[in-house]
Design a protein around this motif. Structure first.
Motif, PDB file in Angstrom:
ATOM      1  N   ALA A  62     -69.221  52.749 -43.435  1.00  0.00           N
ATOM      2  CA  ALA A  62     -67.779  52.523 -43.453  1.00  0.00           C
ATOM      3  C   ALA A  62     -67.424  51.315 -44.310  1.00  0.00           C
ATOM      4  CB  ALA A  62     -67.264  52.332 -42.026  1.00  0.00           C
ATOM      5  N   MET A  66     -64.854  51.111 -47.508  1.00  0.00           N
ATOM      6  CA  MET A  66     -63.739  50.169 -47.544  1.00  0.00           C
ATOM      7  C   MET A  66     -63.769  49.268 -48.766  1.00  0.00           C
ATOM      8  SD  MET A  66     -61.804  50.814 -45.000  1.00  0.00           S
ATOM      9  CE  MET A  66     -60.814  49.336 -44.913  1.00  0.00           C
ATOM     10  N   TRP A 119     -57.563  58.595 -46.196  1.00  0.00           N
ATOM     11  CA  TRP A 119     -57.539  59.368 -44.958  1.00  0.00           C
ATOM     12  C   TRP A 119     -57.968  60.813 -45.207  1.00  0.00           C
ATOM     13  CZ3 TRP A 119     -57.258  58.040 -40.020  1.00  0.00           C
ATOM     14  CH2 TRP A 119     -57.029  59.057 -39.070  1.00  0.00           C
ATOM     15  N   ARG A 122     -61.909  60.639 -46.248  1.00  0.00           N
ATOM     16  CA  ARG A 122     -62.793  59.667 -45.600  1.00  0.00           C
ATOM     17  C   ARG A 122     -64.152  60.279 -45.240  1.00  0.00           C
ATOM     18  NH1 ARG A 122     -59.307  61.726 -42.089  1.00  0.00           N
ATOM     19  NH2 ARG A 122     -59.784  61.926 -39.849  1.00  0.00           N
ATOM     20  N   LYS A 140     -66.913  57.609 -39.291  1.00  0.00           N
ATOM     21  CA  LYS A 140     -65.591  58.234 -39.216  1.00  0.00           C
ATOM     22  C   LYS A 140     -64.727  57.549 -38.157  1.00  0.00           C
ATOM     23  CE  LYS A 140     -63.240  62.659 -38.556  1.00  0.00           C
ATOM     24  NZ  LYS A 140     -62.362  62.149 -37.477  1.00  0.00           N
ATOM     25  N   LEU A 143     -63.385  54.374 -39.704  1.00  0.00           N
ATOM     26  CA  LEU A 143     -62.352  54.640 -40.704  1.00  0.00           C
ATOM     27  C   LEU A 143     -61.087  55.200 -40.063  1.00  0.00           C
ATOM     28  CD1 LEU A 143     -64.440  56.098 -43.671  1.00  0.00           C
ATOM     29  CD2 LEU A 143     -63.627  53.757 -43.321  1.00  0.00           C
ATOM     30  N   VAL A 147     -58.480  52.616 -41.533  1.00  0.00           N
ATOM     31  CA  VAL A 147     -57.757  53.076 -42.721  1.00  0.00           C
ATOM     32  C   VAL A 147     -56.233  52.989 -42.551  1.00  0.00           C
ATOM     33  CG1 VAL A 147     -57.234  55.128 -44.125  1.00  0.00           C
ATOM     34  CG2 VAL A 147     -59.612  54.500 -43.647  1.00  0.00           C
ATOM     35  N   SER A 202     -63.070  47.850 -34.486  1.00  0.00           N
ATOM     36  CA  SER A 202     -61.943  48.206 -35.343  1.00  0.00           C
ATOM     37  C   SER A 202     -60.652  47.527 -34.882  1.00  0.00           C
ATOM     38  CB  SER A 202     -61.754  49.723 -35.362  1.00  0.00           C
ATOM     39  OG  SER A 202     -62.878  50.361 -35.929  1.00  0.00           O
TER      40      SER A 202
END
Length: 254
Positions: A62, A66, A119, A122, A140, A143, A147, A202
């Motif tokens: 991830a 990013m 999105w 991803r 996932k 993200l 995201v 996150s």
């Protein structure tokens, strides 16, 4: 003394020792970046303590994904801060405030487009980097949560550049430093104590991005009065110099 006054901002970088300016801006910028990297290391460490190697791998995948929006944000922030600092150097406060405002709006709009593309792709991006199975699922999840706040990150990365443009190295450093402190405090609570794992990591990142924006806006608005109200005419006029690296003059509409 503030780098700006009520009437007109000081062109800080046109005064005093060039070496001193370079050392101060480099040192403060390095402190903020080091704080972020150190905290990210501990975030990865906390995830590894959960004992699931796929989660740790997912964080790595991830993070690589990013990298792309972060690179775009860096480019936009450099363009905005360059135009603002140039206007300040010319003593044109109105142009500096307008470039700062329209620059933030353009950055935000571009980031929305990037967010939509990220999105949609991803999972494809994770697979392209080699993620599969549980590591793909972990990436996932990260993200899915991170995201949507990319536009917030874009603003948070541009605001320190604006503060550096007026020579306020200290407040520019505070933006990233306070964001790093927020993650340092929240990660152990969210990841370990509340046992939220990847979602907790996150959430900490998203809250940290909000801290960047709040601290940055405080410095830009309250300390330096850097932002004018962006009009449609200025939005259109400023789009070219913001995207043209060869642009060498301020727009005449200012």
């Amino acid at each position: 003394m503030s780098a700006s006054t009520a009437g007109r901002p000081r062109a800080v970088f046109t005064e005093g020792s060039t070496l001193r300016h370079v050392l101060i801006m480099t040192a403060t910028g390095s402190i903020g970046l080091m704080a972020i990297f150190i905290v990210e290391f501990f975030s990865l460490l906390y995830i590894s303590w959960l004992g699931d190697a796929s989660m740790t791998a997912g964080v790595g995948f991830a993070s690589q994904v990013m990298f792309f929006p972060v690179s775009i944000n860096i480019g936009l922030s450099i363009a905005v801060s360059a135009l603002v600092s140039r206007a300040i150097g010319r003593g044109d406060r109105a142009a500096a405030r307008q470039f700062a405002a329209t620059g933030l709006v353009h950055t935000f709009l571009v980031s929305i487009l990037v967010t939509l593309l990220m999105w949609a792709w991803r999972v494809d991006l994770l697979e392209l980097l080699g993620a599969s199975g549980k590591s793909l699922e972990a990436g996932k999840i990260l993200l899915d949560w991170q995201v949507p706040t990319l536009p917030v990150l874009a603003l948070g990365m541009t605001l320190p550049g604006l503060l550096r443009a007026v020579g306020d190295a200290r407040r520019s450093m505070y933006v990233t430093l306070f964001g790093a402190i927020a993650i340092a405090v929240l990660d152990p609570i969210l990841i370990l104590w509340l046992d939220l794992g990847l979602i907790g990591a996150s959430l900490g990142v998203n809250i940290s991005r909000c801290v960047w924006v709040v601290v940055g806006l405080w410095g830009a608005i309250r300390a330096h009065d850097m932002l004018a109200w962006p009009t449609r005419a200025h939005m259109v006029a400023d789009a070219r110099p913001l995207t043209d690296r060869k642009s060498t003059r301020l727009n005449s509409s200012h």
